[in-house]
Motif scaffolding. Structure first.
Motif, PDB file in Angstrom:
ATOM      1  N   GLU A   1      36.215 105.044 136.678  1.00  0.00           N
ATOM      2  CA  GLU A   1      37.165 104.932 135.564  1.00  0.00           C
ATOM      3  C   GLU A   1      36.471 104.401 134.304  1.00  0.00           C
ATOM      4  O   GLU A   1      36.675 104.918 133.205  1.00  0.00           O
ATOM      5  CB  GLU A   1      38.302 103.992 135.969  1.00  0.00           C
ATOM      6  CG  GLU A   1      39.306 103.697 134.883  1.00  0.00           C
ATOM      7  CD  GLU A   1      40.306 102.624 135.309  1.00  0.00           C
ATOM      8  OE1 GLU A   1      40.683 101.816 134.446  1.00  0.00           O
ATOM      9  OE2 GLU A   1      40.688 102.593 136.493  1.00  0.00           O
TER      10      GLU A   1
ATOM     11  N   ALA B   1      34.270 107.036 132.713  1.00  0.00           N
ATOM     12  CA  ALA B   1      35.087 108.041 132.016  1.00  0.00           C
ATOM     13  C   ALA B   1      35.549 107.501 130.661  1.00  0.00           C
ATOM     14  O   ALA B   1      35.529 108.220 129.655  1.00  0.00           O
ATOM     15  CB  ALA B   1      36.276 108.441 132.874  1.00  0.00           C
ATOM     16  N   GLN B   2      35.964 106.234 130.624  1.00  0.00           N
ATOM     17  CA  GLN B   2      36.384 105.619 129.362  1.00  0.00           C
ATOM     18  C   GLN B   2      35.230 105.560 128.379  1.00  0.00           C
ATOM     19  O   GLN B   2      35.393 105.849 127.192  1.00  0.00           O
ATOM     20  CB  GLN B   2      36.908 104.202 129.606  1.00  0.00           C
ATOM     21  CG  GLN B   2      38.240 104.112 130.269  1.00  0.00           C
ATOM     22  CD  GLN B   2      38.651 102.661 130.530  1.00  0.00           C
ATOM     23  OE1 GLN B   2      38.108 101.728 129.949  1.00  0.00           O
ATOM     24  NE2 GLN B   2      39.605 102.477 131.427  1.00  0.00           N
ATOM     25  N   TYR B   3      34.052 105.183 128.870  1.00  0.00           N
ATOM     26  CA  TYR B   3      32.868 105.093 128.029  1.00  0.00           C
ATOM     27  C   TYR B   3      32.547 106.451 127.412  1.00  0.00           C
ATOM     28  O   TYR B   3      32.315 106.559 126.207  1.00  0.00           O
ATOM     29  CB  TYR B   3      31.671 104.589 128.844  1.00  0.00           C
ATOM     30  CG  TYR B   3      30.374 104.612 128.075  1.00  0.00           C
ATOM     31  CD1 TYR B   3      30.029 103.561 127.237  1.00  0.00           C
ATOM     32  CD2 TYR B   3      29.503 105.696 128.163  1.00  0.00           C
ATOM     33  CE1 TYR B   3      28.850 103.578 126.511  1.00  0.00           C
ATOM     34  CE2 TYR B   3      28.324 105.726 127.436  1.00  0.00           C
ATOM     35  CZ  TYR B   3      28.001 104.675 126.622  1.00  0.00           C
ATOM     36  OH  TYR B   3      26.840 104.700 125.898  1.00  0.00           O
ATOM     37  N   ILE B   4      32.551 107.481 128.232  1.00  0.00           N
ATOM     38  CA  ILE B   4      32.242 108.831 127.740  1.00  0.00           C
ATOM     39  C   ILE B   4      33.273 109.278 126.709  1.00  0.00           C
ATOM     40  O   ILE B   4      32.920 109.862 125.681  1.00  0.00           O
ATOM     41  CB  ILE B   4      32.147 109.825 128.912  1.00  0.00           C
ATOM     42  CG1 ILE B   4      30.884 109.521 129.724  1.00  0.00           C
ATOM     43  CG2 ILE B   4      32.144 111.271 128.420  1.00  0.00           C
ATOM     44  CD1 ILE B   4      30.797 110.259 131.039  1.00  0.00           C
ATOM     45  N   LYS B   5      34.542 108.983 126.943  1.00  0.00           N
ATOM     46  CA  LYS B   5      35.594 109.363 125.999  1.00  0.00           C
ATOM     47  C   LYS B   5      35.373 108.680 124.639  1.00  0.00           C
ATOM     48  O   LYS B   5      35.424 109.337 123.593  1.00  0.00           O
ATOM     49  CB  LYS B   5      36.958 108.975 126.552  1.00  0.00           C
ATOM     50  CG  LYS B   5      38.101 109.342 125.639  1.00  0.00           C
ATOM     51  CD  LYS B   5      39.435 108.910 126.205  1.00  0.00           C
ATOM     52  CE  LYS B   5      40.530 109.241 125.214  1.00  0.00           C
ATOM     53  NZ  LYS B   5      41.778 108.580 125.534  1.00  0.00           N
ATOM     54  N   ILE B   6      35.107 107.386 124.650  1.00  0.00           N
ATOM     55  CA  ILE B   6      34.886 106.643 123.408  1.00  0.00           C
ATOM     56  C   ILE B   6      33.629 107.149 122.701  1.00  0.00           C
ATOM     57  O   ILE B   6      33.618 107.335 121.480  1.00  0.00           O
ATOM     58  CB  ILE B   6      34.797 105.126 123.682  1.00  0.00           C
ATOM     59  CG1 ILE B   6      36.154 104.598 124.142  1.00  0.00           C
ATOM     60  CG2 ILE B   6      34.328 104.376 122.443  1.00  0.00           C
ATOM     61  CD1 ILE B   6      36.111 103.193 124.699  1.00  0.00           C
TER      62      ILE B   6
ATOM     63  N   ARG C   1      32.230 110.150 122.899  1.00  0.00           N
ATOM     64  CA  ARG C   1      32.480 111.479 122.332  1.00  0.00           C
ATOM     65  C   ARG C   1      33.330 111.405 121.066  1.00  0.00           C
ATOM     66  O   ARG C   1      33.085 112.136 120.103  1.00  0.00           O
ATOM     67  CB  ARG C   1      33.159 112.376 123.363  1.00  0.00           C
ATOM     68  CG  ARG C   1      32.216 112.838 124.449  1.00  0.00           C
ATOM     69  CD  ARG C   1      32.900 113.729 125.442  1.00  0.00           C
ATOM     70  NE  ARG C   1      31.950 114.216 126.425  1.00  0.00           N
ATOM     71  CZ  ARG C   1      32.286 114.719 127.584  1.00  0.00           C
ATOM     72  NH1 ARG C   1      33.563 114.831 127.927  1.00  0.00           N
ATOM     73  NH2 ARG C   1      31.364 115.133 128.424  1.00  0.00           N
ATOM     74  N   GLU C   2      34.346 110.538 121.066  1.00  0.00           N
ATOM     75  CA  GLU C   2      35.176 110.382 119.866  1.00  0.00           C
ATOM     76  C   GLU C   2      34.343 109.898 118.688  1.00  0.00           C
ATOM     77  O   GLU C   2      34.481 110.395 117.567  1.00  0.00           O
ATOM     78  CB  GLU C   2      36.325 109.412 120.138  1.00  0.00           C
ATOM     79  CG  GLU C   2      37.395 109.975 121.050  1.00  0.00           C
ATOM     80  CD  GLU C   2      38.429 108.934 121.482  1.00  0.00           C
ATOM     81  OE1 GLU C   2      38.303 107.748 121.095  1.00  0.00           O
ATOM     82  OE2 GLU C   2      39.349 109.308 122.226  1.00  0.00           O
TER      83      GLU C   2
END
Length: 74
Positions: A34, A37-42, A44-45
């Motif tokens: 989890e 996944a949060q790290y990758i989302k941030i 990429r944003e």
């Protein structure tokens, strides 16, 4: 780097270190997944925002950023 990103990295690293010395519990493995996944989302944003802010300038100093890129930013 944001405080949120720093906290994520710290917790990800702690779990990674623990996994090298002992087996992670199923809950810890799920938490690690989890967090990643949060790290990758941030990440990429942030990268998307940086790329959207790029302007193409010709040698004469004119903004020649493609029209479709300008529309997405504004």
């Amino acid at each position: 780097m944001s405080d949120q990103m720093d906290a994520l990295i710290k917790e990800i690293n702690a779990l990674a270190h623990k996994s090298k010395t002992e087996e992670l519990s199923p809950e810890e493995k799920a938490r690690q997944k989890e967090l990643r996944a949060q790290y990758i989302k941030i990440f990429r944003e942030g990268m998307r925002q940086q790329l959207e802010g790029i302007r193409v300038i010709d040698p004469n100093g004119n903004d020649v950023t493609p029209v479709r890129r300008k529309k997405k930013v504004h």
